[in-house]
Structures are given as structure tokens and as C-alpha cells.
Design a protein around this motif. Structure first.
Motif, PDB file in Angstrom:
ATOM      1  N   VAL A 110     -26.946 -56.316 -22.404  1.00 54.30           N
ATOM      2  CA  VAL A 110     -26.367 -57.578 -21.935  1.00 54.30           C
ATOM      3  C   VAL A 110     -26.551 -57.717 -20.426  1.00 54.30           C
ATOM      4  CG1 VAL A 110     -24.242 -58.921 -21.727  1.00 54.30           C
ATOM      5  CG2 VAL A 110     -24.698 -57.621 -23.817  1.00 54.30           C
ATOM      6  N   GLU A 111     -26.359 -56.638 -19.700  1.00 54.94           N
ATOM      7  CA  GLU A 111     -26.504 -56.675 -18.240  1.00 54.94           C
ATOM      8  C   GLU A 111     -27.940 -57.017 -17.846  1.00 54.94           C
ATOM      9  OE1 GLU A 111     -26.069 -53.733 -14.336  1.00 54.94           O
ATOM     10  OE2 GLU A 111     -25.507 -53.017 -16.338  1.00 54.94           O
ATOM     11  N   SER A 112     -28.902 -56.407 -18.522  1.00 54.38           N
ATOM     12  CA  SER A 112     -30.310 -56.695 -18.221  1.00 54.38           C
ATOM     13  C   SER A 112     -30.661 -58.137 -18.584  1.00 54.38           C
ATOM     14  CB  SER A 112     -31.224 -55.720 -18.970  1.00 54.38           C
ATOM     15  OG  SER A 112     -31.046 -54.398 -18.525  1.00 54.38           O
ATOM     16  N   CYS A 113     -30.087 -58.644 -19.685  1.00 52.60           N
ATOM     17  CA  CYS A 113     -30.324 -60.034 -20.075  1.00 52.60           C
ATOM     18  C   CYS A 113     -29.775 -60.996 -19.029  1.00 52.60           C
ATOM     19  CB  CYS A 113     -29.683 -60.327 -21.428  1.00 52.60           C
ATOM     20  SG  CYS A 113     -30.562 -59.620 -22.836  1.00 52.60           S
ATOM     21  N   GLN A 114     -28.594 -60.686 -18.510  1.00 51.61           N
ATOM     22  CA  GLN A 114     -27.994 -61.535 -17.489  1.00 51.61           C
ATOM     23  C   GLN A 114     -28.857 -61.556 -16.234  1.00 51.61           C
ATOM     24  OE1 GLN A 114     -25.316 -63.478 -17.821  1.00 51.61           O
ATOM     25  NE2 GLN A 114     -25.594 -64.247 -15.734  1.00 51.61           N
ATOM     26  N   HIS A 115     -29.336 -60.383 -15.833  1.00 50.59           N
ATOM     27  CA  HIS A 115     -30.191 -60.301 -14.649  1.00 50.59           C
ATOM     28  C   HIS A 115     -31.496 -61.062 -14.874  1.00 50.59           C
ATOM     29  CE1 HIS A 115     -33.238 -58.457 -12.003  1.00 50.59           C
ATOM     30  NE2 HIS A 115     -32.258 -58.414 -11.135  1.00 50.59           N
ATOM     31  N   ALA A 116     -32.094 -60.915 -16.062  1.00 48.08           N
ATOM     32  CA  ALA A 116     -33.337 -61.619 -16.366  1.00 48.08           C
ATOM     33  C   ALA A 116     -33.130 -63.128 -16.360  1.00 48.08           C
ATOM     34  CB  ALA A 116     -33.877 -61.161 -17.721  1.00 48.08           C
ATOM     35  N   SER A 117     -31.997 -63.575 -16.905  1.00 48.06           N
ATOM     36  CA  SER A 117     -31.705 -65.001 -16.944  1.00 48.06           C
ATOM     37  C   SER A 117     -31.583 -65.574 -15.539  1.00 48.06           C
ATOM     38  CB  SER A 117     -30.414 -65.246 -17.731  1.00 48.06           C
ATOM     39  OG  SER A 117     -30.086 -66.618 -17.757  1.00 48.06           O
ATOM     40  N   GLU A 118     -30.913 -64.853 -14.656  1.00 44.94           N
ATOM     41  CA  GLU A 118     -30.751 -65.312 -13.277  1.00 44.94           C
ATOM     42  C   GLU A 118     -32.088 -65.324 -12.542  1.00 44.94           C
ATOM     43  OE1 GLU A 118     -27.907 -62.616 -11.713  1.00 44.94           O
ATOM     44  OE2 GLU A 118     -26.212 -63.495 -12.796  1.00 44.94           O
ATOM     45  N   SER A 119     -33.017 -64.470 -12.964  1.00 45.40           N
ATOM     46  CA  SER A 119     -34.327 -64.404 -12.308  1.00 45.40           C
ATOM     47  C   SER A 119     -35.303 -65.441 -12.847  1.00 45.40           C
ATOM     48  CB  SER A 119     -34.936 -63.005 -12.483  1.00 45.40           C
ATOM     49  OG  SER A 119     -34.078 -62.002 -11.975  1.00 45.40           O
ATOM     50  N   SER A 120     -34.932 -66.155 -13.900  1.00 52.21           N
ATOM     51  CA  SER A 120     -35.859 -67.100 -14.536  1.00 52.21           C
ATOM     52  C   SER A 120     -35.948 -68.426 -13.789  1.00 52.21           C
ATOM     53  CB  SER A 120     -35.432 -67.363 -15.983  1.00 52.21           C
ATOM     54  OG  SER A 120     -34.191 -68.062 -16.030  1.00 52.21           O
ATOM     55  N   GLY A 121     -35.102 -68.611 -12.775  1.00 51.73           N
ATOM     56  CA  GLY A 121     -35.082 -69.871 -12.039  1.00 51.73           C
ATOM     57  C   GLY A 121     -33.888 -70.720 -12.438  1.00 51.73           C
ATOM     58  N   ASP A 122     -33.606 -71.745 -11.656  1.00 48.55           N
ATOM     59  CA  ASP A 122     -32.454 -72.608 -11.898  1.00 48.55           C
ATOM     60  C   ASP A 122     -32.888 -73.977 -12.403  1.00 48.55           C
ATOM     61  OD1 ASP A 122     -30.629 -70.692 -11.002  1.00 48.55           O
ATOM     62  OD2 ASP A 122     -30.929 -71.283  -8.913  1.00 48.55           O
ATOM     63  N   ALA A 123     -32.049 -74.543 -13.258  1.00 49.30           N
ATOM     64  CA  ALA A 123     -32.231 -75.913 -13.737  1.00 49.30           C
ATOM     65  C   ALA A 123     -30.971 -76.698 -13.405  1.00 49.30           C
ATOM     66  CB  ALA A 123     -32.505 -75.928 -15.239  1.00 49.30           C
ATOM     67  N   ILE A 124     -31.138 -77.967 -13.058  1.00 45.30           N
ATOM     68  CA  ILE A 124     -29.990 -78.812 -12.712  1.00 45.30           C
ATOM     69  C   ILE A 124     -29.504 -79.534 -13.961  1.00 45.30           C
ATOM     70  CG2 ILE A 124     -29.204 -80.756 -11.319  1.00 45.30           C
ATOM     71  CD1 ILE A 124     -31.261 -80.023  -9.238  1.00 45.30           C
ATOM     72  N   ALA A 125     -28.210 -79.442 -14.212  1.00 46.67           N
ATOM     73  CA  ALA A 125     -27.614 -80.119 -15.367  1.00 46.67           C
ATOM     74  C   ALA A 125     -26.354 -80.850 -14.908  1.00 46.67           C
ATOM     75  CB  ALA A 125     -27.271 -79.114 -16.468  1.00 46.67           C
ATOM     76  N   GLU A 126     -25.939 -81.830 -15.701  1.00 42.45           N
ATOM     77  CA  GLU A 126     -24.718 -82.576 -15.400  1.00 42.45           C
ATOM     78  C   GLU A 126     -23.574 -82.036 -16.235  1.00 42.45           C
ATOM     79  OE1 GLU A 126     -25.342 -86.729 -15.951  1.00 42.45           O
ATOM     80  OE2 GLU A 126     -26.164 -87.012 -13.932  1.00 42.45           O
ATOM     81  N   GLU A 127     -22.472 -81.769 -15.597  1.00 44.12           N
ATOM     82  CA  GLU A 127     -21.283 -81.266 -16.280  1.00 44.12           C
ATOM     83  C   GLU A 127     -20.254 -82.385 -16.371  1.00 44.12           C
ATOM     84  OE1 GLU A 127     -19.223 -77.091 -15.878  1.00 44.12           O
ATOM     85  OE2 GLU A 127     -18.410 -78.419 -14.344  1.00 44.12           O
ATOM     86  N   ASP A 128     -19.863 -82.695 -17.581  1.00 42.09           N
ATOM     87  CA  ASP A 128     -18.905 -83.778 -17.840  1.00 42.09           C
ATOM     88  C   ASP A 128     -17.512 -83.172 -17.968  1.00 42.09           C
ATOM     89  OD1 ASP A 128     -17.472 -85.960 -18.581  1.00 42.09           O
ATOM     90  OD2 ASP A 128     -18.659 -86.437 -20.369  1.00 42.09           O
ATOM     91  N   THR A 129     -16.614 -83.557 -17.078  1.00 48.77           N
ATOM     92  CA  THR A 129     -15.246 -83.033 -17.095  1.00 48.77           C
ATOM     93  C   THR A 129     -14.283 -84.135 -17.503  1.00 48.77           C
ATOM     94  OG1 THR A 129     -15.790 -81.494 -15.312  1.00 48.77           O
ATOM     95  CG2 THR A 129     -13.447 -81.878 -15.750  1.00 48.77           C
ATOM     96  N   ARG A 130     -13.532 -83.903 -18.570  1.00 51.87           N
ATOM     97  CA  ARG A 130     -12.511 -84.856 -19.012  1.00 51.87           C
ATOM     98  C   ARG A 130     -11.129 -84.317 -18.660  1.00 51.87           C
ATOM     99  NH1 ARG A 130     -14.248 -88.883 -22.388  1.00 51.87           N
ATOM    100  NH2 ARG A 130     -16.425 -88.724 -23.091  1.00 51.87           N
ATOM    101  N   HIS A 131     -10.225 -85.226 -18.348  1.00 49.73           N
ATOM    102  CA  HIS A 131      -8.888 -84.844 -17.911  1.00 49.73           C
ATOM    103  C   HIS A 131      -7.861 -85.144 -19.021  1.00 49.73           C
ATOM    104  CE1 HIS A 131     -10.325 -84.356 -13.754  1.00 49.73           C
ATOM    105  NE2 HIS A 131     -11.054 -85.441 -13.994  1.00 49.73           N
ATOM    106  N   PHE A 132      -6.853 -84.299 -19.092  1.00 52.23           N
ATOM    107  CA  PHE A 132      -5.760 -84.494 -20.045  1.00 52.23           C
ATOM    108  C   PHE A 132      -4.460 -84.635 -19.260  1.00 52.23           C
ATOM    109  CE2 PHE A 132      -9.066 -82.617 -22.543  1.00 52.23           C
ATOM    110  CZ  PHE A 132      -8.915 -83.173 -23.809  1.00 52.23           C
TER     111      PHE A 132
END
Length: 203
Positions: A110-132
Motif C-alpha cells: 500500500v505504501e509503495s502504491c501511494q508513492h507511485a500514485s503521487e509520482s504519476s502527476g496531478d490532475a485538476i478536479a472539481e470538488e462539490d461540497t454540500r452543506h447541512f
């Protein structure tokens, strides 16, 4: 020239001989870097058996010596464990900081997967936050207010590295990580192998 290093014995005498061999080759590469010899490449299988100060120096100045290095290993731990008394974190940093291209197959750690994922580059996404909100009856109701914000997520998610199929791998190069298919050199007749991917500008 191409040199392939593989060690199958941990006997003290064998380790001393392989260390002397590596030192002799690295010294020859430096002496001949300004000659007309072709570009050289060293391939180390199970790098932990070869790690020493001379090998680490090659990673940092190998290009100026006209020498490329390929490392074959099972996990990131394999790169830092060594028998030469070299600081593990220094060995790992030296190898990874000077690595331009990586090919990763299915990863179990899992640790190696996390490191590999962080090394793959970044993508920009939109996060939708709803309030209660809480009403007078202490019940939660969804508020009409919502917010959107841009967040950075890994180009290739962590779980993808753990679920790569047979004949699949991930290429980390000068661009963002890419998932590709590969075909073995000798293909058994009973195995249905997908056609390999081709990336003209992958590296």
C-alpha cells in the motif's frame, strides 16, 4: 555497450569480488568518458546486493560519464536495504531523485502504491461540497448552499497500481503516468496477449 549484473550468492568472498568488479568498471567509465566509446548502460538486478558509494555516485554523475543505469527490483525496500552500510534513506533518495523513467508492474505494498500514485502527476478536479443545517427539531436538512473548488488529485489512483492486469504496466516519464500493455518476448501459444501500446513521446 551493455553490462548486466546479477548476483546469486551472498558469500562474503563473492560480495567482495562483485564490489571490486563494479569499482573497476565505474573507474573505466570515468577514464573513457571523453573517448570515442559508445554510450554505456549498466543493468543491476536486485540493486540491494550492489549498493555502495561508487554505484550511488554513478546515479548522480552518470550522464556526464555517458553512462545510463537500469535498476530491477521488487519494491522500494529492496533499493534501500544493502550490505555495504550505506544509509538506507540516502540510497533511496539518490536513486529516485536521479531516475528519469520508471516502469511499474502490479504492486502489493500500500505504501509503495501511494508513492507511485503521487509520482504519476496531478490532475485538476472539481470538488462539490454540500452543506447541512439543523432545524428546530434538531433534524439535519440539506441546505441549498453549495460550493465548488478545484482540488489536485493523482493522475493515476493508488488502487490502480494494485489491480494492474497481466501484461499491463505504468510508465512514469517526463510526462504524466501512462498505463500501457506489453507483449513478452516469447509468447506461449495458449495465451491471448493484447496488442502492445505505443507512445511516440512517452519517454
Amino acid at each position: 555497450g551493455l553490462l548486466y549484473f546479477q548476483c546469486t550468492s551472498l558469500m562474503p568472498r563473492v560480495k567482495r569480488l562483485q564490489s571490486l568488479l563494479v569499482v573497476s568498471i565505474t573507474q573505466w567509465l570515468r577514464r573513457t568518458k571523453n573517448s570515442d566509446r559508445p554510450m554505456s548502460r549498466l543493468i543491476f538486478e536486485e540493486i540491494s546486493l550492489f549498493v555502495n558509494e561508487n554505484i550511488l555516485n554513478l546515479f548522480s554523475i552518470g550522464r556526464s560519464d555517458r553512462c545510463g543505469i537500469t535498476v530491477l527490483h521488487q519494491s522500494r525496500t529492496d533499493m534501500i536495504s544493502n550490505y555495504a552500510g550505506v544509509d538506507p534513506e540516502r540510497a533511496l533518495g539518490c536513486i529516485e531523485d536521479n531516475t528519469d523513467t520508471q516502469i511499474l508492474f502490479r504492486i502489493k505494498s500500500v505504501e509503495s502504491c501511494q508513492h507511485a500514485s503521487e509520482s504519476s502527476g496531478d490532475a485538476i478536479a472539481e470538488e462539490d461540497t454540500r452543506h447541512f443545517e439543523t432545524n428546530a427539531a434538531l433534524s439535519e436538512i440539506r441546505s441549498p448552499n453549495r460550493s465548488l473548488r478545484e482540488v489536485l488529485i493523482p493522475h493515476i489512483p493508488r488502487n490502480k497500481y494494485m489491480s494492474l492486469r497481466k501484461f499491463e504496466a505504468v510508465l512514469h516519464g517526463q510526462q504524466e503516468g501512462k498505463i500501457f500493455r506489453f507483449a513478452p518476448f516469447q509468447i506461449p501459444e495458449a495465451i491471448n496477449v493484447p496488442s502492445p501500446s505505443i507512445f511516440p513521446r512517452a519517454i
